[in-house]
Design a protein around this motif. Structure first.
Motif, PDB file in Angstrom:
ATOM      1  N   ARG A  12       0.821  -1.217   0.000  1.00 49.93           N
ATOM      2  CA  ARG A  12       0.000   0.000   0.000  1.00 49.93           C
ATOM      3  C   ARG A  12       0.850   1.261   0.000  1.00 49.93           C
ATOM      4  NH1 ARG A  12      -3.170  -0.713   5.232  1.00 49.93           N
ATOM      5  NH2 ARG A  12      -1.225  -1.770   5.704  1.00 49.93           N
ATOM      6  N   ASN A  13       2.019   1.172   0.609  1.00 45.83           N
ATOM      7  CA  ASN A  13       2.867   2.345   0.755  1.00 45.83           C
ATOM      8  C   ASN A  13       4.321   1.913   0.600  1.00 45.83           C
ATOM      9  OD1 ASN A  13       4.679   4.100   2.565  1.00 45.83           O
ATOM     10  ND2 ASN A  13       2.844   5.364   2.310  1.00 45.83           N
ATOM     11  N   LYS A  14       4.987   2.457  -0.383  1.00 41.11           N
ATOM     12  CA  LYS A  14       6.357   2.047  -0.695  1.00 41.11           C
ATOM     13  C   LYS A  14       7.315   2.300   0.464  1.00 41.11           C
ATOM     14  CE  LYS A  14       9.904   2.709  -4.215  1.00 41.11           C
ATOM     15  NZ  LYS A  14      10.207   3.382  -5.495  1.00 41.11           N
ATOM     16  N   TYR A  34      11.637   3.118  -9.087  1.00 37.65           N
ATOM     17  CA  TYR A  34      10.339   3.192  -9.744  1.00 37.65           C
ATOM     18  C   TYR A  34       9.294   3.636  -8.732  1.00 37.65           C
ATOM     19  CZ  TYR A  34      12.908   0.345 -13.067  1.00 37.65           C
ATOM     20  OH  TYR A  34      13.849  -0.128 -13.927  1.00 37.65           O
ATOM     21  N   GLU A  35       8.451   4.562  -9.127  1.00 39.69           N
ATOM     22  CA  GLU A  35       7.471   5.146  -8.210  1.00 39.69           C
ATOM     23  C   GLU A  35       6.534   4.091  -7.608  1.00 39.69           C
ATOM     24  OE1 GLU A  35       3.842   8.397  -8.291  1.00 39.69           O
ATOM     25  OE2 GLU A  35       5.318   8.396  -9.891  1.00 39.69           O
ATOM     26  N   ASP A  36       6.071   3.158  -8.413  1.00 43.38           N
ATOM     27  CA  ASP A  36       5.055   2.201  -7.978  1.00 43.38           C
ATOM     28  C   ASP A  36       5.574   0.772  -7.873  1.00 43.38           C
ATOM     29  OD1 ASP A  36       3.307   4.339  -7.986  1.00 43.38           O
ATOM     30  OD2 ASP A  36       2.448   3.848  -9.936  1.00 43.38           O
ATOM     31  N   TYR A  37       6.898   0.604  -7.775  1.00 43.98           N
ATOM     32  CA  TYR A  37       7.485  -0.728  -7.770  1.00 43.98           C
ATOM     33  C   TYR A  37       8.719  -0.726  -6.893  1.00 43.98           C
ATOM     34  CZ  TYR A  37       8.205  -5.374  -9.815  1.00 43.98           C
ATOM     35  OH  TYR A  37       8.308  -6.723 -10.007  1.00 43.98           O
ATOM     36  N   LEU A  38       8.943  -1.833  -6.206  1.00 41.50           N
ATOM     37  CA  LEU A  38      10.076  -1.935  -5.292  1.00 41.50           C
ATOM     38  C   LEU A  38      10.681  -3.321  -5.430  1.00 41.50           C
ATOM     39  CD1 LEU A  38      11.660  -0.719  -2.844  1.00 41.50           C
ATOM     40  CD2 LEU A  38       9.845  -1.634  -1.381  1.00 41.50           C
ATOM     41  N   LEU A  51       2.645  -1.401  -6.259  1.00 40.06           N
ATOM     42  CA  LEU A  51       1.744  -0.521  -5.520  1.00 40.06           C
ATOM     43  C   LEU A  51       0.301  -0.943  -5.736  1.00 40.06           C
ATOM     44  CD1 LEU A  51       1.560   1.967  -3.692  1.00 40.06           C
ATOM     45  CD2 LEU A  51       1.281   3.338  -5.763  1.00 40.06           C
ATOM     46  N   PHE A  52      -0.408  -1.120  -4.644  1.00 46.68           N
ATOM     47  CA  PHE A  52      -1.834  -1.425  -4.647  1.00 46.68           C
ATOM     48  C   PHE A  52      -2.410  -0.647  -3.471  1.00 46.68           C
ATOM     49  CE2 PHE A  52      -5.089  -5.179  -4.391  1.00 46.68           C
ATOM     50  CZ  PHE A  52      -6.120  -4.307  -4.695  1.00 46.68           C
TER      51      PHE A  52
END
Length: 120
Positions: A12-14, A34-38, A51-52
């Motif tokens: 939910r939160n990187k 990446y903003e939405d990937y870790l 990210l979800f």
């Protein structure tokens, strides 16, 4: 021919996810941010996160089974870092020949760590 697997779990939160896994001894994998990937790694494993932000943790059934050659040492290191062990996942020997324990990450992804009693 297969050489590795890198599970992808929801977050939910990187920043929250990153801080939790850094506390477990993971490090960031790769040089791109990446903003939405870790992407994180520890020893020879990687776990990736997408990210979800709308994820309801109580409805998340993400699970990963991670094998180790030193289950007692890993469990002790988590104990020393005050990592909460899952209430139903205390370190124990299972009838299927594994010694294992489990934790939950901030998004309710279940991480089970296990060591074979027969191929250690």
């Amino acid at each position: 021919m297969l050489t590795a697997i890198h599970p992808k779990l929801p977050m939910r939160n990187k920043t929250t996810t990153l801080n939790f896994y850094l506390h477990l001894g993971f490090t960031i994998f790769g040089s791109a941010d990446y903003e939405d990937y870790l992407m994180l790694e520890r020893d020879s494993i990687q776990i990736h996160f997408f990210l979800f932000s709308e994820l309801n943790p109580s409805e998340n059934y993400g699970q990963v089974y991670i094998r180790t050659h030193d289950i007692d040492g890993l469990h002790q290191s988590f104990f020393e870092r005050n990592v909460a062990i899952h209430p139903n996942g205390n370190l124990q020997t299972k009838p299927w020949g594994q010694r294992e324990f489990s934790i939950l990450d901030p998004d309710n992804n279940l991480l089970t760590f296990g060591q074979s009693l027969y191929n250690s």
